[in-house]
Design a protein around this motif. Structure first.
Motif, short mmCIF file in Angstrom:
data_model
loop_
_atom_site.label_atom_id
_atom_site.label_comp_id
_atom_site.label_asym_id
_atom_site.label_seq_id
_atom_site.Cartn_x
_atom_site.Cartn_y
_atom_site.Cartn_z
N LEU A 176 0.83 -1.03 0.09
CA LEU A 176 -0.05 -0.15 -0.02
C LEU A 176 0.92 1.32 -0.03
O LEU A 176 1.75 1.28 0.84
CB LEU A 176 -0.86 0.03 1.20
CG LEU A 176 -1.83 1.12 1.22
CD1 LEU A 176 -3.00 1.09 0.20
CD2 LEU A 176 -2.62 1.29 2.75
N VAL A 177 0.91 2.04 -1.00
CA VAL A 177 1.42 3.34 -1.00
C VAL A 177 0.57 4.41 -0.87
O VAL A 177 -0.64 4.50 -1.25
CB VAL A 177 1.90 3.58 -2.63
CG1 VAL A 177 2.69 5.19 -2.68
CG2 VAL A 177 2.92 2.55 -2.93
N ILE A 178 0.91 5.32 0.34
CA ILE A 178 -0.13 6.52 0.88
C ILE A 178 0.42 7.86 0.54
O ILE A 178 1.52 8.05 0.85
CB ILE A 178 -0.21 6.22 2.26
CG1 ILE A 178 -0.64 4.76 2.69
CG2 ILE A 178 -1.38 7.45 2.99
CD1 ILE A 178 -0.82 4.39 4.13
N ASP A 179 -0.38 8.46 -0.27
CA ASP A 179 0.09 9.78 -0.90
C ASP A 179 -0.51 10.65 0.49
O ASP A 179 -1.55 10.71 0.63
CB ASP A 179 -0.26 10.14 -2.09
CG ASP A 179 0.17 11.30 -2.73
OD1 ASP A 179 1.06 11.80 -2.04
OD2 ASP A 179 -0.53 11.88 -3.83
N THR A 180 0.22 11.63 0.77
CA THR A 180 -0.23 12.39 1.94
C THR A 180 -0.18 13.76 1.63
O THR A 180 0.55 14.31 0.56
CB THR A 180 0.94 12.33 3.05
OG1 THR A 180 2.13 12.79 2.93
CG2 THR A 180 1.05 11.14 3.77
N PRO A 181 -0.91 14.73 2.46
CA PRO A 181 -0.69 16.18 2.03
C PRO A 181 0.75 16.69 2.36
O PRO A 181 1.55 16.04 3.08
CB PRO A 181 -1.35 16.85 2.99
CG PRO A 181 -2.29 15.86 3.65
CD PRO A 181 -1.53 14.79 3.52
N PRO A 182 1.31 17.82 1.51
CA PRO A 182 2.59 18.25 1.85
C PRO A 182 2.52 18.98 3.11
O PRO A 182 1.50 19.61 3.91
CB PRO A 182 2.74 19.39 0.64
CG PRO A 182 1.40 19.71 0.36
CD PRO A 182 0.36 18.64 0.31
N GLY A 183 3.71 19.07 3.57
CA GLY A 183 4.07 20.05 4.76
C GLY A 183 3.78 19.05 5.99
O GLY A 183 3.95 17.78 6.16
#
Ligand code: ADP
Length: 312
Positions: A176-183
């Motif tokens: 599972l690859v999780i893309d998160t918000p920046p910062g």
């Protein structure tokens, strides 16, 4: 208003949080249905959502977070390439989870923009873009891609929590690859908290070589340390340029300028290498195509396939 909007409407703005000593006693708590439990101190026990989310992800063999200090450095591009590169092996079942609440670009890059999320008894089912690659994006749930931008923190956090709890990955997911918000915003902290018992393998940090991005990645490293997220390494994106015609690579930023590698050395974390800038990749992302299978010989594809091999 979507059903999700309606469920979030009850969360008070400026909620001090259940762990705060002001929980249930601050001004915004007046009239909140949770005021009694918060002021009793019982709410400071860990949020049951954390165990629910851990249970949902328990059968996923490997889980990676993709983080960046800034927007626009290629975090979603790396997340999607990583998922595609893992899925290039037909025996690997891959999920891609996009929790970038204020800029969910994954549906577009994966060519599944506007898909409707289906609900079953066990939760929201992800969208399949390949037989062995499924995608779930917070963007599928928003009325418009920009709608969450104007929300206040508690409402965003409520949606993130519900999202992580409801997605049903089923059994048999290898990666599972999780893309998160920046910062390192409030939403970030929520994601780290909700995933704290989910046995995340680690975070891949993405930066461009410029100082403005590097400075923010320092904060990201600090964030990972404080929230106990292991760091897998740093990818430096777009410091090398690959010609679309002859595939010749040229350095846009000389290695001597430091960038991601110097930062990795400074913090003694692995440097995963330089992901070349390739205008064909930009086009491929805009068109929702699979760059890894369309251009397997490109240095950018080779970089990702090699990275995935090394992560195994
Ligand atoms: P972020 O998720 O950090 O906000 P994106 O992944 O959306 O950034 O990337 C921003 C833009 O840069 C997109 O148009 C994307 O296609 C492009 N891009 C990112 N990395 C590369 C690369 N290595 N080569 C070519 N274009 C890239």
């Amino acid at each position: 208003m979507s059903s999700t909007d309606a469920e979030m409407a009850e969360v008070p703005e400026h909620c001090p949080g259940t762990q705060s000593e002001k929980a249930g006693k601050a001004e915004p708590c007046d009239g909140c249905p949770n005021q009694k439990i918060c002021s009793s101190g019982k709410a400071s026990i860990p949020d049951p959502a954390i165990s629910v989310i851990a249970g949902k992800l328990a059968s996923v063999k490997r889980k990676y977070l993709v983080l960046s200090g800034k927007g626009g450095v290629g975090k979603s591009t790396v997340s999607t390439l990583l998922a595609r590169a893992f899925a290039a092996n037909a025996d690997t079942n891959v999920g891609l989870l996009d929790v970038d609440i204020c800029g969910p670009s994954v549906p577009r890059i994966m060519g599944c923009e506007g898909e409707i999320v289906h609900q079953s008894g066990s939760g929201w089912s992800p969208v399949y873009v390949e037989e062995n690659l499924s995608v779930m994006s917070i963007g599928f749930l928003l009325d418009s891609p920009k709608s969450a931008v104007i929300w206040r923190g508690p409402r965003k956090n409520g949606l993130i929590k519900q999202f992580l709890m409801e997605v049903d990955w089923g059994t048999g997911l290898d990666v599972l690859v999780i893309d998160t918000p920046p910062g390192t915003s409030d939403e970030h902290l929520s994601i780290a908290t909700y995933l704290s018992k989910a046995n995340i393998d680690g975070a891949i940090l993405v930066t461009t070589p410029q100082d403005v991005s590097i400075i923010d990645v320092r904060k990201e490293i600090d964030f990972c340390k404080k929230t106990n997220i292991p760091i897998i390494g740093i990818i430096e994106n777009m410091s090398v340029f690959v010609c679309c015609n002859c595939q010749h690579s040229s350095e846009l930023f000389p290695k001597t300028s430091g960038g991601g590698e110097a930062l990795a050395n400074e913090f003694q974390i692995p440097f995963l290498g330089r992901l070349p800038m390739d205008p064909n990749l930009t086009r491929s992302c805009d068109e929702g195509k699979n760059f890894i299978t369309d251009s397997p010989e490109s240095p950018t594809s080779k970089f990702m396939l090699n990275l995935v091999n090394n992560l195994k």
